[in-house]
Write a protein that holds these residues in place. Structure first.
Motif, mmCIF file in Angstrom:
data_model
loop_
_atom_site.group_PDB
_atom_site.id
_atom_site.type_symbol
_atom_site.label_atom_id
_atom_site.label_comp_id
_atom_site.label_asym_id
_atom_site.label_seq_id
_atom_site.Cartn_x
_atom_site.Cartn_y
_atom_site.Cartn_z
ATOM 1 N N TYR A 101 -0.415 7.868 -9.319
ATOM 2 C CA TYR A 101 0.515 8.925 -9.734
ATOM 3 C C TYR A 101 1.704 9.025 -8.786
ATOM 4 C CZ TYR A 101 1.970 13.739 -10.652
ATOM 5 O OH TYR A 101 2.687 14.856 -10.927
ATOM 6 N N LEU A 102 1.434 9.012 -7.490
ATOM 7 C CA LEU A 102 2.524 9.185 -6.534
ATOM 8 C C LEU A 102 3.454 7.973 -6.528
ATOM 9 C CD1 LEU A 102 0.691 10.933 -3.584
ATOM 10 C CD2 LEU A 102 2.507 11.853 -4.981
ATOM 11 N N THR A 103 2.882 6.772 -6.681
ATOM 12 C CA THR A 103 3.735 5.585 -6.742
ATOM 13 C C THR A 103 4.674 5.661 -7.934
ATOM 14 O OG1 THR A 103 1.873 4.392 -5.821
ATOM 15 C CG2 THR A 103 3.678 3.085 -6.675
ATOM 16 N N GLU A 150 4.454 7.553 1.584
ATOM 17 C CA GLU A 150 5.417 6.466 1.748
ATOM 18 C C GLU A 150 4.885 5.182 1.137
ATOM 19 O OE1 GLU A 150 6.553 5.726 5.763
ATOM 20 O OE2 GLU A 150 8.145 4.338 5.182
ATOM 21 N N LEU A 151 5.779 4.435 0.491
ATOM 22 C CA LEU A 151 5.423 3.113 -0.030
ATOM 23 C C LEU A 151 5.684 2.079 1.046
ATOM 24 C CD1 LEU A 151 6.988 3.119 -3.592
ATOM 25 C CD2 LEU A 151 4.645 3.605 -2.952
ATOM 26 N N VAL A 152 4.762 1.151 1.202
ATOM 27 C CA VAL A 152 4.923 0.101 2.200
ATOM 28 C C VAL A 152 4.908 -1.238 1.480
ATOM 29 C CG1 VAL A 152 3.987 -0.950 4.276
ATOM 30 C CG2 VAL A 152 3.795 1.496 3.945
ATOM 31 N N GLU A 212 0.850 -1.177 0.000
ATOM 32 C CA GLU A 212 0.000 0.000 0.000
ATOM 33 C C GLU A 212 0.888 1.228 0.000
ATOM 34 O OE1 GLU A 212 -2.019 0.625 3.596
ATOM 35 O OE2 GLU A 212 -0.509 -0.348 4.806
ATOM 36 N N SER A 213 0.258 2.329 -0.299
ATOM 37 C CA SER A 213 0.976 3.584 -0.153
ATOM 38 C C SER A 213 0.201 4.448 0.828
ATOM 39 C CB SER A 213 1.110 4.283 -1.497
ATOM 40 O OG SER A 213 -0.147 4.446 -2.068
ATOM 41 N N VAL A 214 0.895 5.006 1.750
ATOM 42 C CA VAL A 214 0.233 5.733 2.827
ATOM 43 C C VAL A 214 0.722 7.174 2.868
ATOM 44 C CG1 VAL A 214 -0.173 3.736 4.284
ATOM 45 C CG2 VAL A 214 1.984 4.941 4.439
ATOM 46 N N VAL A 215 -0.126 8.012 3.389
ATOM 47 C CA VAL A 215 0.265 9.396 3.638
ATOM 48 C C VAL A 215 0.272 9.593 5.146
ATOM 49 C CG1 VAL A 215 -0.386 11.798 3.384
ATOM 50 C CG2 VAL A 215 -0.691 10.240 1.485
ATOM 51 N N HIS A 216 1.389 10.018 5.676
ATOM 52 C CA HIS A 216 1.412 10.284 7.113
ATOM 53 C C HIS A 216 2.152 11.593 7.350
ATOM 54 C CE1 HIS A 216 5.660 9.206 7.587
ATOM 55 N NE2 HIS A 216 5.433 8.290 6.686
ATOM 56 N N ASP A 217 2.115 12.023 8.578
ATOM 57 C CA ASP A 217 2.777 13.273 8.932
ATOM 58 C C ASP A 217 4.082 12.978 9.651
ATOM 59 O OD1 ASP A 217 0.775 14.715 7.861
ATOM 60 O OD2 ASP A 217 -0.317 14.975 9.744
#
Lengths: 135, 106
Positions: free
Chosen positions: B45-47, A127-129, A79-84
Motif C-alpha cells: 500500500y505504501l509503495t 522510504e523506498l530504497v 525494499e521499503s523501510v520505515v525509519h525515524d
C-alpha cells in the motif's frame, strides 16, 4: 508569527480568487481575514525558522521531480523501510513548522511521512530504497 | 532583418509559450500514466502511495503549468489551483499513509 502567516494565507487566497487589486476589494479581503476566527493558542515560531522551513519546502520541488524521474526509470525496487527522522525543533514545534516538514517529506516521491512521534521529537518516515540508488 | 525579428517578438514568444505548454502537458500526462500504472500491481500500500504521489501531485502540477502558459489571462485562478493542488494532494497522501499505520505505543 503563526497568526500573521494564517492571515497572509487568507489574503493570498482572497486576492487570487477575486483577481481584483482595487483598494476596496483588498480592504474587504483584509477585513474578512481578520474577522475569521484565529487559532486561540499558538506555539512560538521565529521568522528565521519559518523562512528556512519554507525555503526547504520550495527547494524540495525540483528534488521531487528528479526523484520522480529516477523512480520511474529504475524499476528495481529493493525494499521499503520505515525509519525515524529527528525533527529539528524538538518537543513543542509550531504547527506551521510541522506542516511544512510533513509537506517537504511527503512531496518527494522516495519518502512519505507517517506521523510525528515521541512527543513531537521525530517523524516516522517511509522510504523506498533502490538497488541502483547512489547517495 | 533584426528590426523585423524584433517586431515579431510577441509572435515568437507566443509560439514558444505554446510549444512549452504542449511539452509540459505531455510530460504531465506521461507522469499520470507512469505513476498510476504501479497501482495495478502487487506492491504494498505504501509503495503504491509513493507512485501515486508522482502522478497525482507532480504530473498534475506540470499540467497546470502548461495551462498557465496557454491561458495567461487566467493566471490568478490557475495559480490558486496549482497551490491548492500541490498542498492538498501532498497532505492527503500523508493522511492516507498515516491512517494505514497501526497506532504504536509510545
Amino acid at each position: 508569527m503563526s497568526r500573521l502567516i494564517v492571515i497572509a494565507l487568507r489574503m493570498l487566497i482572497w486576492l487570487l480568487l477575486s483577481a481584483d487589486p482595487e483598494l476596496l476589494n483588498v480592504a474587504i479581503g483584509l477585513a474578512v481575514s481578520l474577522a475569521l476566527p484565529l487559532p486561540r493558542r499558538v506555539r512560538a515560531l521565529s521568522p528565521g525558522q519559518f523562512w528556512r522551513a519554507l525555503g526547504e519546502s520550495v527547494t524540495a520541488l525540483p528534488q521531487a521531480y528528479s526523484q520522480a524521474a529516477r523512480l520511474l526509470l529504475h524499476r528495481r525496487l529493493e525494499e521499503s523501510v520505515v525509519h525515524d527522522e529527528p525533527a529539528r525543533v524538538g518537543g513543542r514545534a509550531s504547527s506551521v513548522l510541522v506542516f511544512l516538514d510533513v509537506f517537504r517529506i511527503t512531496l518527494t516521491p522516495f519518502t512519505i511521512a507517517l506521523g510525528l512521534e515521541g512527543g513531537g521529537r521525530r517523524y516516522r518516515v517511509h522510504e523506498l530504497v533502490f538497488e541502483e540508488k547512489e547517495r | 532583418m533584426s528590426g523585423a525579428l524584433l517586431a515579431d517578438a510577441p509572435g515568437v514568444l507566443a509560439a514558444l509559450a505554446q510549444g512549452a505548454s504542449a511539452v509540459l502537458l505531455g510530460l504531465g500526462l506521461l507522469f499520470w500514466f507512469a505513476g498510476s500504472w504501479p497501482l495495478l500491481g502487487r506492491a504494498s500500500y505504501l509503495t503504491k502511495l509513493h507512485y501515486l504521489g508522482i502522478s497525482d501531485t507532480l504530473g498534475s502540477a506540470l499540467m497546470l503549468l502548461g495551462l498557465l502558459l496557454r491561458f495567461q489571462r487566467e493566471w490568478p485562478l490557475l495559480v490558486l489551483a496549482l497551490l491548492s493542488l500541490v498542498v492538498w494532494n501532498t497532505i492527503f497522501g500523508y493522511v492516507l499513509a498515516a491512517c494505514s499505520q497501526p497506532r504504536r505505543r509510545p
